[in-house]
Design a protein around this motif. Structure first.
Motif, mmCIF file in Angstrom:
data_model
loop_
_atom_site.group_PDB
_atom_site.id
_atom_site.type_symbol
_atom_site.label_atom_id
_atom_site.label_comp_id
_atom_site.label_asym_id
_atom_site.label_seq_id
_atom_site.Cartn_x
_atom_site.Cartn_y
_atom_site.Cartn_z
ATOM 1 N N LYS A 113 14.798 13.667 -1.105
ATOM 2 C CA LYS A 113 14.367 14.183 -2.409
ATOM 3 C C LYS A 113 13.170 13.393 -2.927
ATOM 4 N N GLN A 114 13.188 12.075 -2.679
ATOM 5 C CA GLN A 114 12.075 11.246 -3.151
ATOM 6 C C GLN A 114 12.074 9.919 -2.385
ATOM 7 N N VAL A 115 10.867 9.469 -2.021
ATOM 8 C CA VAL A 115 10.698 8.158 -1.400
ATOM 9 C C VAL A 115 9.633 7.423 -2.203
ATOM 10 N N ILE A 116 10.016 6.283 -2.763
ATOM 11 C CA ILE A 116 9.109 5.478 -3.566
ATOM 12 C C ILE A 116 8.886 4.150 -2.855
ATOM 13 N N GLU A 117 7.606 3.805 -2.665
ATOM 14 C CA GLU A 117 7.245 2.508 -2.116
ATOM 15 C C GLU A 117 7.057 1.560 -3.300
ATOM 16 N N VAL A 118 7.802 0.475 -3.294
ATOM 17 C CA VAL A 118 7.791 -0.463 -4.405
ATOM 18 C C VAL A 118 7.186 -1.769 -3.920
ATOM 19 N N GLY A 119 6.264 -2.323 -4.703
ATOM 20 C CA GLY A 119 5.671 -3.611 -4.346
ATOM 21 C C GLY A 119 6.634 -4.734 -4.665
ATOM 22 N N TYR A 120 6.745 -5.697 -3.775
ATOM 23 C CA TYR A 120 7.627 -6.833 -3.989
ATOM 24 C C TYR A 120 6.825 -8.105 -3.771
ATOM 25 N N ASN A 121 6.884 -9.019 -4.720
ATOM 26 C CA ASN A 121 6.178 -10.289 -4.607
ATOM 27 C C ASN A 121 7.173 -11.367 -4.181
ATOM 28 N N PRO A 122 7.135 -11.771 -2.879
ATOM 29 C CA PRO A 122 8.123 -12.741 -2.416
ATOM 30 C C PRO A 122 7.965 -14.119 -3.061
ATOM 31 N N ALA A 123 6.752 -14.472 -3.475
ATOM 32 C CA ALA A 123 6.536 -15.783 -4.099
ATOM 33 C C ALA A 123 7.266 -15.868 -5.437
ATOM 34 N N LEU A 124 7.240 -14.756 -6.185
ATOM 35 C CA LEU A 124 7.893 -14.736 -7.491
ATOM 36 C C LEU A 124 9.315 -14.189 -7.429
ATOM 37 N N ARG B 62 19.283 4.923 -2.639
ATOM 38 C CA ARG B 62 19.504 3.770 -1.771
ATOM 39 C C ARG B 62 18.194 3.020 -1.573
ATOM 40 N N TRP B 63 18.311 1.709 -1.394
ATOM 41 C CA TRP B 63 17.156 0.833 -1.191
ATOM 42 C C TRP B 63 17.112 0.383 0.254
ATOM 43 N N PHE B 64 15.911 0.377 0.831
ATOM 44 C CA PHE B 64 15.735 -0.036 2.225
ATOM 45 C C PHE B 64 14.571 -1.012 2.330
ATOM 46 N N PRO C 286 2.847 2.883 9.108
ATOM 47 C CA PRO C 286 4.139 2.188 9.145
ATOM 48 C C PRO C 286 4.689 1.974 7.727
ATOM 49 N N PHE C 287 5.980 1.698 7.672
ATOM 50 C CA PHE C 287 6.610 1.306 6.410
ATOM 51 C C PHE C 287 6.378 -0.191 6.248
ATOM 52 N N ARG C 288 5.657 -0.571 5.186
ATOM 53 C CA ARG C 288 5.259 -1.970 4.973
ATOM 54 C C ARG C 288 6.453 -2.907 5.000
ATOM 55 N N GLU C 289 6.205 -4.106 5.532
ATOM 56 C CA GLU C 289 7.256 -5.117 5.524
ATOM 57 C C GLU C 289 7.557 -5.525 4.099
ATOM 58 N N GLY C 290 8.811 -5.753 3.838
ATOM 59 C CA GLY C 290 9.219 -6.181 2.503
ATOM 60 C C GLY C 290 10.726 -6.136 2.383
ATOM 61 N N ARG C 291 11.189 -6.686 1.312
ATOM 62 C CA ARG C 291 12.629 -6.707 1.052
ATOM 63 C C ARG C 291 12.954 -5.665 -0.002
ATOM 64 N N ARG C 292 13.770 -4.699 0.388
ATOM 65 C CA ARG C 292 14.167 -3.601 -0.522
ATOM 66 C C ARG C 292 12.931 -2.996 -1.205
ATOM 67 N N ASN C 293 11.951 -2.672 -0.413
ATOM 68 C CA ASN C 293 10.707 -2.157 -0.979
ATOM 69 C C ASN C 293 10.554 -0.640 -0.852
ATOM 70 N N TYR C 294 11.625 0.064 -0.459
ATOM 71 C CA TYR C 294 11.603 1.529 -0.429
ATOM 72 C C TYR C 294 12.856 2.052 -1.105
ATOM 73 N N ARG C 295 12.651 2.857 -2.128
ATOM 74 C CA ARG C 295 13.755 3.494 -2.844
ATOM 75 C C ARG C 295 13.792 4.951 -2.399
ATOM 76 N N VAL C 296 14.928 5.353 -1.839
ATOM 77 C CA VAL C 296 15.056 6.710 -1.310
ATOM 78 C C VAL C 296 16.135 7.449 -2.091
ATOM 79 N N VAL C 297 15.765 8.599 -2.623
ATOM 80 C CA VAL C 297 16.738 9.498 -3.245
ATOM 81 C C VAL C 297 16.920 10.630 -2.249
#
Length: 194
Positions: free
Chosen positions: A71-82, A52-54, A116-127
């Motif tokens: 099981k796993q938490v991945i922080e994903v970088g998201y570029n709102p400009a692009l 799931r994405w949060f 904190p969990f960085r602000e972003g859109r769907r920038n955390y993938r949780v298994v």
């Protein structure tokens, strides 16, 4: 799909001894499950190894809904400009724990480091393992009661009666019964704001 109550639960509640209405009642059980899910805002089913994405909100808790194991938490970088995800991903599983830690299933993830969990859109993938291992008894009761309510609505003696200028007209209750709403409110999704 998990049933929130069984045909036998409903037949016992209605004291039905024949099988003539079984197909219809089974379809009502599925409808009741969907109605309950919509009302509370999530499903009581068990979702092992679900991805799931949060979206991070810059807060110390990531609200995930009911989760039993990370099981796993991945922080994903998201570029709102692009409008694209950056190439870099960071595994932060080692820094994550269920929150609150004394409740299973929990309904969020906290960082051990306190970051904190960085602000972003769907920038955390949780298994993880989301949902409940079993359907709570109160939900079973609510589902059984809701189905029996729908079945009884066919009987004119069950309807609410309203006296109107000397005549009587039947008025059927179209809403969920108050006792069902009371049970479901125990589990209804609540938003948390800082």
């Amino acid at each position: 799909m998990v049933e929130y109550c069984t045909l036998e639960d409903v037949r016992r509640a209605l004291d039905i001894r024949t099988t003539q209405q079984d197909d219809w009642i089974a379809s009502l059980i599925m409808q009741a499950r969907d109605t309950i899910d919509r009302y509370v805002g999530y499903s009581f089913q068990d979702f092992p190894d679900d991805v799931r994405w949060f979206s991070g909100r810059g807060r110390d808790i990531l609200i995930t809904g009911y989760i039993r194991q990370i099981k796993q938490v991945i922080e994903v970088g998201y570029n709102p400009a692009l409008g694209t995800f950056a190439a870099g991903e960071r595994d932060i599983t080692y820094d994550c724990m269920l929150w609150p830690e004394d409740e299973i299933p929990a309904f969020g993830i906290a960082r051990v480091s306190g970051e904190p969990f960085r602000e972003g859109r769907r920038n955390y993938r949780v298994v993880g393992h989301f949902g409940f291992s079993t359907v709570p008894e109160t939900i079973r009761r609510a589902c059984t009661r809701l189905v029996t309510h729908w079945v009884k609505m066919r009987d004119t003696a069950y309807s609410d009666t309203v006296s109107e200028q000397g005549s009587i007209r039947q008025k059927y209750t179209k809403e969920m019964p108050p006792d069902v709403i009371e049970l479901l409110n125990l589990y209804r999704w609540k938003g948390f704001h800082a």
